[in-house]
Enzyme design. Sequence first.
Site, PDB file in Angstrom:
ATOM      1  N   ARG A 199      13.459  -1.351   2.673  1.00 16.41           N
ATOM      2  CA  ARG A 199      13.300  -0.272   1.700  1.00 16.41           C
ATOM      3  C   ARG A 199      12.416  -0.721   0.548  1.00 16.41           C
ATOM      4  O   ARG A 199      11.607   0.060   0.031  1.00 16.41           O
ATOM      5  CB  ARG A 199      14.664   0.194   1.182  1.00 16.41           C
ATOM      6  N   CYS A 259      18.581  -0.628  -7.879  1.00 15.15           N
ATOM      7  CA  CYS A 259      18.740  -0.417  -6.437  1.00 15.15           C
ATOM      8  C   CYS A 259      18.302   1.005  -6.141  1.00 15.15           C
ATOM      9  O   CYS A 259      17.330   1.488  -6.700  1.00 15.15           O
ATOM     10  CB  CYS A 259      20.182  -0.690  -6.001  1.00 15.15           C
TER      11      CYS A 259
END
Length: 301
Positions: A199, A259
């Site tokens: 990611r 995050c």
Amino acid sequence: MAPESVDRAPLISIERLAEQLGVGKAAAPSGTVTLLDVRWSLAGPPGRDLYAAGHIPGARFVDLDHQLAGPHGPSGAGGRHPLPSTEDFQAAMRSLGVSDDRPVVVYDAADATAAARAWWLLRYFSHSDVKVLDGGYAAWSAAGLPTVSGEAPGTSELGAATGTGNFIAVPGAMPVIDADAAAKLAIEGVLLDARAAARFRGDVEPIDPVAGHIPGAVSAPTRDNVGPDDRFLPSEILRTRFASLGANGMNGREVGVYCGSGVTAAHEVLALELSGIRAALYPGSWSDWITNPNRPVSTGE
């Protein structure tokens, strides 16, 4: 059970928790600790189903999406899990029996990814004694320690607090950064991205509409904070890991973490604290960053 190793605040071992709850004794001490079950998964199923199937006696279930997060802001500002308001968080914690004068232990399924969110929020809102159960429910049940099923009763079991608590939430006890501060930190300090490496690189993005990372950030997947048994790695190994990423706590460089939505970043803040490094959390994280199309996006390593 094996004797507990050296205390690693803010963690607590299953052995130490069992001792505090009076497991195996004729009578458990009353009101020694407030237990919160924070089992949650981004992909589901609902954590409450897991809680009903089995939990540590006396624990109260915490809904991460509703009790550990506020409502979404306009156009997604604040990210997928914005910080709850002081009033809402205080009310939620009091309803779970949280009090200022009683220790709190939080746990999740195993690796503390969700439990760390509760730990961080309670610390941010000034509770002085909060610990994460290292290894979570999996470690507790694997050790043959008692579990119960169903919803939490109105009276305490094994000394866990229930009913209305007196917790007074005062925000600001843990450092936070916003999008502008995160961008600055990525250049002048160390900004760690706690998401999976794929990611970070932008190879995949299963949740948010834009793939990539904040320019200048360093990939530091949360999964690398724990071992195969889902318990945190020894502090010296964590220190070596973070030092290799530029965060050694000794070079004067400030450290921040983000995050996807501020949940797993709390796990990284916890791991950094175990390493002796104080880090700021970007609560909105990537899901907030991408709400402004003028903010740059990087891909690749």
